[in-house]
Write a protein that holds these residues in place. Structure first.
Motif, short mmCIF file in Angstrom:
data_model
loop_
_atom_site.label_atom_id
_atom_site.label_comp_id
_atom_site.label_asym_id
_atom_site.label_seq_id
_atom_site.Cartn_x
_atom_site.Cartn_y
_atom_site.Cartn_z
N ASN A 41 0.81 -1.23 0.00
CA ASN A 41 0.00 0.00 0.00
C ASN A 41 0.84 1.27 0.00
OD1 ASN A 41 -2.53 -1.32 0.02
ND2 ASN A 41 -2.41 -1.61 2.22
N ILE A 42 1.92 1.25 -0.76
CA ILE A 42 2.71 2.47 -0.96
C ILE A 42 2.15 3.14 -2.22
CG2 ILE A 42 4.99 3.40 -1.49
CD1 ILE A 42 6.18 1.11 0.14
N TYR A 43 1.64 4.37 -2.06
CA TYR A 43 0.91 5.05 -3.13
C TYR A 43 1.85 5.69 -4.15
CZ TYR A 43 -3.06 4.44 -0.03
OH TYR A 43 -4.03 3.89 0.78
N PRO A 44 1.36 5.97 -5.35
CA PRO A 44 2.20 6.55 -6.41
C PRO A 44 2.92 7.83 -5.98
CG PRO A 44 0.13 5.80 -7.34
CD PRO A 44 0.01 5.65 -5.86
N GLU A 45 2.24 8.70 -5.20
CA GLU A 45 2.91 9.94 -4.81
C GLU A 45 4.10 9.69 -3.88
OE1 GLU A 45 -0.84 9.67 -2.12
OE2 GLU A 45 -0.27 9.20 -4.18
N GLU A 46 4.04 8.59 -3.11
CA GLU A 46 5.18 8.23 -2.25
C GLU A 46 6.35 7.75 -3.10
OE1 GLU A 46 3.76 5.48 0.66
OE2 GLU A 46 2.26 6.85 1.45
N ILE A 47 6.02 7.06 -4.21
CA ILE A 47 7.08 6.63 -5.13
C ILE A 47 7.76 7.83 -5.76
CG2 ILE A 47 7.59 5.30 -7.21
CD1 ILE A 47 5.17 3.54 -6.55
N VAL A 48 6.94 8.85 -6.13
CA VAL A 48 7.52 10.08 -6.68
C VAL A 48 8.43 10.74 -5.65
CG1 VAL A 48 6.99 12.39 -7.53
CG2 VAL A 48 5.62 10.45 -8.29
N ARG A 49 8.00 10.75 -4.41
CA ARG A 49 8.83 11.35 -3.35
C ARG A 49 10.16 10.59 -3.21
NH1 ARG A 49 5.19 11.53 0.20
NH2 ARG A 49 4.56 13.72 -0.07
N ILE A 50 10.09 9.26 -3.24
CA ILE A 50 11.32 8.44 -3.17
C ILE A 50 12.23 8.78 -4.35
CG2 ILE A 50 12.19 6.08 -3.40
CD1 ILE A 50 9.72 5.15 -1.81
N HIS A 51 11.62 8.93 -5.54
CA HIS A 51 12.39 9.26 -6.74
C HIS A 51 13.06 10.63 -6.59
CE1 HIS A 51 13.32 8.99 -11.06
NE2 HIS A 51 13.03 10.29 -11.11
N MET A 52 12.34 11.60 -6.05
CA MET A 52 12.90 12.94 -5.85
C MET A 52 14.10 12.91 -4.89
SD MET A 52 9.32 15.09 -5.57
CE MET A 52 10.17 16.61 -5.03
N GLU A 53 13.94 12.16 -3.80
CA GLU A 53 15.03 12.06 -2.82
C GLU A 53 16.25 11.39 -3.44
OE1 GLU A 53 13.24 10.06 0.43
OE2 GLU A 53 12.12 11.82 1.14
N ALA A 54 16.01 10.37 -4.28
CA ALA A 54 17.14 9.70 -4.94
C ALA A 54 17.87 10.64 -5.88
CB ALA A 54 16.63 8.47 -5.69
N PHE A 72 5.36 19.22 -8.77
CA PHE A 72 4.08 19.46 -9.45
C PHE A 72 3.34 18.14 -9.67
CE2 PHE A 72 1.45 19.97 -13.18
CZ PHE A 72 0.82 21.20 -12.99
N LEU A 73 4.07 17.13 -10.17
CA LEU A 73 3.49 15.82 -10.41
C LEU A 73 3.02 15.19 -9.10
CD1 LEU A 73 2.87 13.38 -12.24
CD2 LEU A 73 5.24 12.64 -11.92
N LEU A 74 3.79 15.40 -8.04
CA LEU A 74 3.44 14.84 -6.73
C LEU A 74 2.08 15.35 -6.26
CD1 LEU A 74 4.31 13.18 -4.26
CD2 LEU A 74 5.42 15.23 -3.39
N GLU A 75 1.88 16.66 -6.35
CA GLU A 75 0.61 17.24 -5.93
C GLU A 75 -0.54 16.71 -6.79
OE1 GLU A 75 -0.01 19.09 -3.27
OE2 GLU A 75 2.09 18.79 -2.76
N ALA A 76 -0.28 16.57 -8.08
CA ALA A 76 -1.31 16.05 -8.98
C ALA A 76 -1.69 14.62 -8.61
CB ALA A 76 -0.84 16.13 -10.43
N LEU A 77 -0.69 13.80 -8.28
CA LEU A 77 -0.95 12.41 -7.92
C LEU A 77 -1.71 12.30 -6.60
CD1 LEU A 77 2.36 10.65 -8.98
CD2 LEU A 77 0.10 10.31 -9.97
N ILE A 78 -1.40 13.17 -5.64
CA ILE A 78 -2.12 13.16 -4.36
C ILE A 78 -3.60 13.45 -4.59
CG2 ILE A 78 -2.40 14.35 -2.16
CD1 ILE A 78 0.67 14.73 -2.14
N ALA A 79 -3.87 14.50 -5.38
CA ALA A 79 -5.25 14.85 -5.69
C ALA A 79 -5.94 13.73 -6.45
CB ALA A 79 -5.30 16.14 -6.50
#
Length: 336
Positions: A41-54, A72-79
């Motif tokens: 249950n790791i959501y797409p926006e969390e994957i984007v956050r992991i990608h950003m940190e990497a 920008f993509l992160l906020e869109a995915l959360i919504a």
């Protein structure tokens, strides 16, 4: 939190190896990691956050604009996730509601079921097609001990489950009446009191009730604001509209309903219907009452049950035919 940090490190390692070697095998590793994210249950926006940190860990501020695009993509995915969860919840609720309505519709058919009685000298047919799952129309036949036929046809002004419940109330109220001792006007008068006391003020019921007496060939009837039916006179092949007056059920507590009577002769035909028959549409045009009469006359040579079925099928097979309401049609033919 430790597990997400560990996921981030593993993700960064795979990403770095892919970017530095351009080896497609690391894409497969990314897919496997993504599958594991789903199971946890790791959501797409969390994957984007992991990608950003990497990216930050590997390249720092070099990719500042790229990082901003990921934000920008992160906020869109959360919504998107929030909206998608609401949408899926709504779909599930709609499926459950449709299932419950289907159960209610099946129960309605059982509760309101009526058998066409065998009356000597008469041929009787009836069809009722609901516009939605729940039927706001109702018809009922009663065979009295003296051989007379009682027939009721009704329509609730209002649809859905409340209409179905109202019809159930009408049916059981009628079953409680001592029918042989009551005239059509008396039945409507009593039903009016039942509806006025028990049905919401914004819901009304129209009804036509008639009694046919085979020995005298007299048809007595009264109407509570219902769609006028027709009498077909076989002798001159003409349709005469029933001239009835009467307020819909449930408006005023004390209401009287005028009663009428006519003699039915051999091969004459009584046609009772709801406004769903006269308010069907073909494209954007309402089908006129004259057209309905023409179709009824077209199939008059058939037995009564086939007659009503063919009338409905005739309209249903027309191009751009649309029901706008429940469709109920009763035909009673005097055959001797």
């Amino acid at each position: 939190m430790h597990k997400i940090k560990s996921d981030g490190q593993a993700y960064k390692k795979i990403l770095q190896q892919y970017l530095e070697s351009d080896n497609k095998c690391y894409l497969e590793e990314a897919k496997q990691m993504s599958i594991s994210f789903v199971s946890r249950n790791i959501y797409p926006e969390e994957i984007v956050r992991i990608h950003m940190e990497a990216i930050d860990a590997l390249y720092g501020d070099v990719f500042n604009d790229y990082r901003r695009s990921l934000e920008f993509l992160l906020e869109a995915l959360i919504a998107y996730r929030v909206a998608n969860e609401e949408y899926e919840k709504l779909k599930l609720e709609q499926i459950e509601l449709r299932s419950e309505i289907q159960v209610a519709a099946n129960m309605q058919k059982t509760l309101l079921a009526t058998e066409i009685p065998n009356i000597e000298g008469l041929d009787i047919g009836a069809i009722s097609v609901p516009f939605h799952q729940m039927n706001g129309d109702y018809y009922h036949f009663i065979k009295a001990e003296n051989g007379a036929l009682g027939v009721a046809i009704a329509d609730v002004i209002g649809k859905g489950v409340p209409a179905a419940l109202s019809m159930s109330m009408i049916k059981y109220a009628m079953d409680s009446f001592y029918e042989e001792a009551m005239s059509p006007s008396g039945i409507l008068r009593n039903l009016n009191r039942v509806v006025e006391r028990n049905v919401a003020s914004n819901m009304f019921i129209t009804m036509f009730y008639g009694q046919f007496f085979p020995k005298s060939s007299i048809f007595r009837f009264a109407s509570a604001g219902h769609e006028p039916g027709f009498l077909y006179r076989a002798k001159d092949k003409s349709f005469v509209e029933f001239d009835t007056k009467g307020l819909v059920l449930g408006v005023l507590k004390h209401t009287n309903y005028p009663q009428y009577e006519i003699e039915i002769k051999k091969d004459d035909m009584i046609v009772l219907l709801t406004d769903g028959v006269t308010e069907c549409r073909r494209g954007e045009r309402f089908i006129k009452r004259e057209e309905v009469i023409e179709v009824i006359e077209m199939y008059a040579h058939l037995p009564a049950q086939k007659h009503v079925e063919h009338v409905y099928m005739h309209f249903n097979q027309l191009d751009d035919f649309k029901l706008k309401d429940d469709f109920t049609l009763i035909i009673i033919k005097k055959v001797v």
